[in-house]
Design a protein around this motif. Structure first.
Motif, PDB file in Angstrom:
ATOM      1  N   GLY A 216       0.783  -1.224   0.000  1.00  0.00           N
ATOM      2  CA  GLY A 216       0.000   0.000   0.000  1.00  0.00           C
ATOM      3  C   GLY A 216       0.814   1.272   0.000  1.00  0.00           C
ATOM      4  N   ASP A 217       2.119   1.169  -0.243  1.00  0.00           N
ATOM      5  CA  ASP A 217       2.998   2.342  -0.222  1.00  0.00           C
ATOM      6  C   ASP A 217       3.432   2.650  -1.650  1.00  0.00           C
ATOM      7  OD1 ASP A 217       4.856   4.314   0.197  1.00  0.00           O
ATOM      8  OD2 ASP A 217       5.924   3.261   1.796  1.00  0.00           O
ATOM      9  N   LEU A 218       2.568   3.359  -2.384  1.00  0.00           N
ATOM     10  CA  LEU A 218       2.831   3.632  -3.792  1.00  0.00           C
ATOM     11  C   LEU A 218       4.026   4.572  -3.960  1.00  0.00           C
ATOM     12  CD1 LEU A 218       1.953   3.117  -6.685  1.00  0.00           C
ATOM     13  CD2 LEU A 218       0.313   4.994  -6.482  1.00  0.00           C
ATOM     14  N   ALA A 219       4.205   5.511  -3.034  1.00  0.00           N
ATOM     15  CA  ALA A 219       5.324   6.456  -3.144  1.00  0.00           C
ATOM     16  C   ALA A 219       6.660   5.717  -3.065  1.00  0.00           C
ATOM     17  CB  ALA A 219       5.228   7.513  -2.053  1.00  0.00           C
ATOM     18  N   THR A 220       6.801   4.812  -2.076  1.00  0.00           N
ATOM     19  CA  THR A 220       8.037   4.031  -1.971  1.00  0.00           C
ATOM     20  C   THR A 220       8.193   3.115  -3.176  1.00  0.00           C
ATOM     21  OG1 THR A 220       8.045   4.104   0.444  1.00  0.00           O
ATOM     22  CG2 THR A 220       9.244   2.301  -0.589  1.00  0.00           C
ATOM     23  N   ALA A 221       7.094   2.523  -3.639  1.00  0.00           N
ATOM     24  CA  ALA A 221       7.148   1.636  -4.801  1.00  0.00           C
ATOM     25  C   ALA A 221       7.694   2.375  -6.019  1.00  0.00           C
ATOM     26  CB  ALA A 221       5.758   1.080  -5.099  1.00  0.00           C
ATOM     27  N   ARG A 222       7.257   3.596  -6.219  1.00  0.00           N
ATOM     28  CA  ARG A 222       7.713   4.356  -7.384  1.00  0.00           C
ATOM     29  C   ARG A 222       9.179   4.770  -7.251  1.00  0.00           C
ATOM     30  NH1 ARG A 222       3.336   6.174 -10.733  1.00  0.00           N
ATOM     31  NH2 ARG A 222       4.316   8.151 -11.300  1.00  0.00           N
ATOM     32  N   ARG A 223       9.618   5.088  -6.036  1.00  0.00           N
ATOM     33  CA  ARG A 223      11.034   5.409  -5.840  1.00  0.00           C
ATOM     34  C   ARG A 223      11.913   4.195  -6.123  1.00  0.00           C
ATOM     35  NH1 ARG A 223       9.165   8.151  -1.156  1.00  0.00           N
ATOM     36  NH2 ARG A 223       9.925   6.473   0.196  1.00  0.00           N
ATOM     37  N   LEU A 224      11.483   3.041  -5.640  1.00  0.00           N
ATOM     38  CA  LEU A 224      12.271   1.829  -5.842  1.00  0.00           C
ATOM     39  C   LEU A 224      12.359   1.445  -7.310  1.00  0.00           C
ATOM     40  CD1 LEU A 224      10.953  -0.241  -2.803  1.00  0.00           C
ATOM     41  CD2 LEU A 224      13.314   0.525  -3.120  1.00  0.00           C
ATOM     42  N   ILE A 225      11.250   1.578  -8.037  1.00  0.00           N
ATOM     43  CA  ILE A 225      11.274   1.173  -9.443  1.00  0.00           C
ATOM     44  C   ILE A 225      12.098   2.146 -10.275  1.00  0.00           C
ATOM     45  CG2 ILE A 225       9.209   2.349 -10.334  1.00  0.00           C
ATOM     46  CD1 ILE A 225      10.297  -1.308 -10.983  1.00  0.00           C
ATOM     47  N   GLN A 226      12.162   3.403  -9.862  1.00  0.00           N
ATOM     48  CA  GLN A 226      13.048   4.343 -10.561  1.00  0.00           C
ATOM     49  C   GLN A 226      14.510   3.940 -10.362  1.00  0.00           C
ATOM     50  OE1 GLN A 226      12.419   6.649 -12.666  1.00  0.00           O
ATOM     51  NE2 GLN A 226      10.227   7.017 -12.431  1.00  0.00           N
ATOM     52  N   ASP A 227      14.863   3.549  -9.139  1.00  0.00           N
ATOM     53  CA  ASP A 227      16.222   3.056  -8.884  1.00  0.00           C
ATOM     54  C   ASP A 227      16.507   1.819  -9.729  1.00  0.00           C
ATOM     55  OD1 ASP A 227      16.663   5.056  -7.061  1.00  0.00           O
ATOM     56  OD2 ASP A 227      16.415   3.797  -5.287  1.00  0.00           O
ATOM     57  N   ALA A 228      15.528   0.922  -9.793  1.00  0.00           N
ATOM     58  CA  ALA A 228      15.704  -0.311 -10.574  1.00  0.00           C
ATOM     59  C   ALA A 228      15.889   0.010 -12.054  1.00  0.00           C
ATOM     60  CB  ALA A 228      14.508  -1.233 -10.368  1.00  0.00           C
ATOM     61  N   ARG A 229      15.173   1.011 -12.549  1.00  0.00           N
ATOM     62  CA  ARG A 229      15.302   1.366 -13.969  1.00  0.00           C
ATOM     63  C   ARG A 229      16.713   1.873 -14.270  1.00  0.00           C
ATOM     64  NH1 ARG A 229      11.707   5.951 -16.985  1.00  0.00           N
ATOM     65  NH2 ARG A 229      12.727   7.259 -15.418  1.00  0.00           N
ATOM     66  N   GLU A 230      17.262   2.704 -13.386  1.00  0.00           N
ATOM     67  CA  GLU A 230      18.616   3.212 -13.606  1.00  0.00           C
ATOM     68  C   GLU A 230      19.626   2.071 -13.649  1.00  0.00           C
ATOM     69  OE1 GLU A 230      19.516   6.144 -10.691  1.00  0.00           O
ATOM     70  OE2 GLU A 230      17.863   7.469 -11.257  1.00  0.00           O
ATOM     71  N   LEU A 231      19.450   1.085 -12.761  1.00  0.00           N
ATOM     72  CA  LEU A 231      20.353  -0.061 -12.751  1.00  0.00           C
ATOM     73  C   LEU A 231      20.172  -0.925 -13.991  1.00  0.00           C
ATOM     74  CD1 LEU A 231      19.836  -0.919  -9.000  1.00  0.00           C
ATOM     75  CD2 LEU A 231      22.055  -0.322  -9.996  1.00  0.00           C
ATOM     76  N   ALA A 232      18.928  -1.175 -14.372  1.00  0.00           N
ATOM     77  CA  ALA A 232      18.652  -2.035 -15.522  1.00  0.00           C
ATOM     78  C   ALA A 232      19.171  -1.419 -16.814  1.00  0.00           C
ATOM     79  CB  ALA A 232      17.149  -2.289 -15.636  1.00  0.00           C
ATOM     80  N   ASP A 233      19.179  -0.094 -16.884  1.00  0.00           N
ATOM     81  CA  ASP A 233      19.691   0.570 -18.088  1.00  0.00           C
ATOM     82  C   ASP A 233      21.186   0.319 -18.290  1.00  0.00           C
ATOM     83  OD1 ASP A 233      17.249   1.564 -18.801  1.00  0.00           O
ATOM     84  OD2 ASP A 233      17.555   3.561 -17.952  1.00  0.00           O
ATOM     85  N   GLY A 234      21.879  -0.114 -17.243  1.00  0.00           N
ATOM     86  CA  GLY A 234      23.296  -0.431 -17.362  1.00  0.00           C
ATOM     87  C   GLY A 234      23.555  -1.850 -17.811  1.00  0.00           C
ATOM     88  N   THR A 235      22.514  -2.588 -18.159  1.00  0.00           N
ATOM     89  CA  THR A 235      22.655  -3.973 -18.603  1.00  0.00           C
ATOM     90  C   THR A 235      22.182  -4.114 -20.049  1.00  0.00           C
ATOM     91  OG1 THR A 235      20.420  -4.799 -18.065  1.00  0.00           O
ATOM     92  CG2 THR A 235      21.994  -4.604 -16.246  1.00  0.00           C
ATOM     93  N   GLU A 236      22.433  -5.279 -20.611  1.00  0.00           N
ATOM     94  CA  GLU A 236      21.938  -5.605 -21.955  1.00  0.00           C
ATOM     95  C   GLU A 236      20.747  -6.560 -21.877  1.00  0.00           C
ATOM     96  OE1 GLU A 236      23.094  -4.193 -24.692  1.00  0.00           O
ATOM     97  OE2 GLU A 236      24.516  -3.040 -23.481  1.00  0.00           O
ATOM     98  N   ASP A 237      20.132  -6.636 -20.710  1.00  0.00           N
ATOM     99  CA  ASP A 237      19.046  -7.588 -20.470  1.00  0.00           C
ATOM    100  C   ASP A 237      17.702  -6.964 -20.846  1.00  0.00           C
ATOM    101  OD1 ASP A 237      17.195  -9.403 -19.494  1.00  0.00           O
ATOM    102  OD2 ASP A 237      18.359  -9.859 -17.691  1.00  0.00           O
TER     103      ASP A 237
END
Length: 452
Positions: A216-237
């Motif tokens: 139920g914590d959408l604000a934290t969920a959105r912060r975490l997924i932004q962090d995940a996107r930055e990390l995923a952009d550094g991969t070829e996956d």
């Protein structure tokens, strides 16, 4: 990897009744063996994780050789290496397997409220803090054993999420994600290992984001997924990047539904365009179906009926292709039943509650539906029945969902769906709802006080 713990919120990722009993009995070598085998590590890999250990040391520890893990510093070095939180060691202190930490809402507690099974936050600070100081020694060098362990942790975290939901897991999911980010930022590792480390960290962020969403914590969920996107952009996956955008789309669609605004639904469709672009060379039918079923619900909120129906049909056809070697373990929840659940949500969004109830009932017939999702869809069924005027059916399914929330599942999302039933004057249902809400609030407070 199947979940290894049932019926009680785990203190940490590899928690199990056998592990707790080993700690109570001070069979610390057995505890090491249980964690190692649960994570799928060899003795050599476990030895590489712990500073100063090797394969022979692990063998000596597990066989109970004298002078190995009977020093507190040795125990803590091992616990830190496997990201074991201090409260998971409470069975060693209290001598009972089901010792837990309860955060007192007022910051203090009366003596008669404390029993041997529950350590309140103040007592934990005095006891576990003194005996097991919380400072974690930084890891200087990371190798393939660390990567293997983090991959095992990721799979287990997904499996536990499907089994018990967000509120019970949020704290440990964010802790593991943060520790892995610190590892990538501060430790030394071979360049060839960097893409895989970024990938596993991004995947932990994806999982942690969904757990926050389910809590139920959408604000934290959105912060975490932004962090995940930055990390995923550094991969070829491509599959990983597509998964990130599919989670972002889910969160935007939810925000559109909660706010009644069209903007977040448009945002969700843009994220799904990016997901399709990332997945253009990926062959996994489950990934394709995931993108299409999320597109269907987002387009439905935009009143783009043709797009929504086309995406829904495509999702079913994707899954008709059967399993594929490129299907990742964390896409295991994507089944025909899950697509049907999305179809039911589309019916709710358009006000067709009779059709929605029928689709939710069909979804619940799937025997392999993950427990967290089953509870969510049963709550959705109760809500659809209530909106079509079937109060008897709504309370029947609502009580069943509430029972699971009382016993094992910590999904705030599912609980919130039951709020309209709570407000109908049934005192017994309202009291049970309140009890579950307090328990979930306590679990969330433990996360919030530490991380927010």
């Amino acid at each position: 990897m199947a979940p290894t713990f049932r019926g009680q919120a785990p203190t940490w990722l590899w928690d199990s009744p056998r592990l707790r009993q080993a700690l109570v009995d001070h069979e610390l070598g057995e505890a090491v063996r249980l964690v190692r085998e649960a994570a799928g590590l060899t003795q050599e890999q476990m030895g590489a994780l712990v500073p100063g250990w090797n394969k022979q040391m692990v063998h000596r520890v597990e066989t109970g050789a004298r002078g190995t893990l009977f020093d507190i510093r040795g125990l803590l070095a091992w616990a830190d290496a496997v990201a074991m939180p201090r409260e998971a060691l409470l069975p060693v202190i209290l001598g009972i397997p089901d010792a837990t930490v309860e955060i007192s809402p007022s910051g203090h507690c009366d003596e008669e409220d404390v029993d041997r099974r529950t350590f309140h936050g103040t007592a934990l600070a005095l006891t576990a803090g003194a005996l097991f100081p919380a400072a974690v020694a930084p890891v200087d060098r990371v190798g393939y054993a660390h990567l293997h362990y983090l991959q095992a942790c990721t799979e287990e975290l997904y499996a536990r999420d499907w089994a018990i939901g967000g509120a019970s897991l949020l704290r440990q999911a964010t802790l593991l994600f943060q520790q892995t980010k610190n590892l990538i930022g501060e430790a030394e590792y071979p360049n060839r290992l960097a893409p895989d480390l970024l990938g596993v960290c991004a995947n932990l962020g994806v999982c942690a984001s969904f757990i926050a969403f389910d809590a139920g914590d959408l604000a934290t969920a959105r912060r975490l997924i932004q962090d995940a996107r930055e990390l995923a952009d550094g991969t070829e996956d491509g599959s990983l990047r597509a998964h990130v955008y599919a989670i972002m789309a889910l969160q935007s669609t939810s925000l559109a539904r909660l706010s009644g605004r069209r903007g977040p639904a448009r945002e969700a469709l843009r994220f799904l365009d990016r997901a399709e672009e990332a997945a253009r060379y990926e062959m996994s039918p489950k990934l394709r179906a995931l993108i299409n079923m999320r597109r269907a619900t987002a387009a439905g909120l935009q009143n783009e009926e043709h797009t929504a129906r086309t995406a829904l049909r495509t999702a079913y056809r994707d899954l008709d292709r059967g399993p594929h070697p490129d299907d990742r373990p964390w896409f295991g929840f994507v089944t025909h039943a899950e697509v049907r659940g999305h179809e039911a949500q589309m019916a709710v969004d358009t006000g067709d509650f009779v059709r929605a109830a029928s689709l939710y009932q069909a979804t619940l017939q799937e025997p392999m539906l993950p427990q967290r999702n089953r509870t969510f869809y049963q709550a959705q069924l109760a809500n659809a029945q209530l909106k079509q005027g079937d109060r008897r059916g709504a309370f029947k399914n609502g009580r069943s969902a509430l029972t699971t929330l009382e016993e094992s599942v910590g999904s705030v999302r599912a609980l919130n769906i039951l709020r309209p039933l709570r407000d109908l004057g049934d005192e017994e249902f309202a009291d049970r709802f309140a009890t579950v809400a307090v328990a979930m609030s306590r679990e969330y407070r433990a996360f919030h006080d530490e991380w927010v």
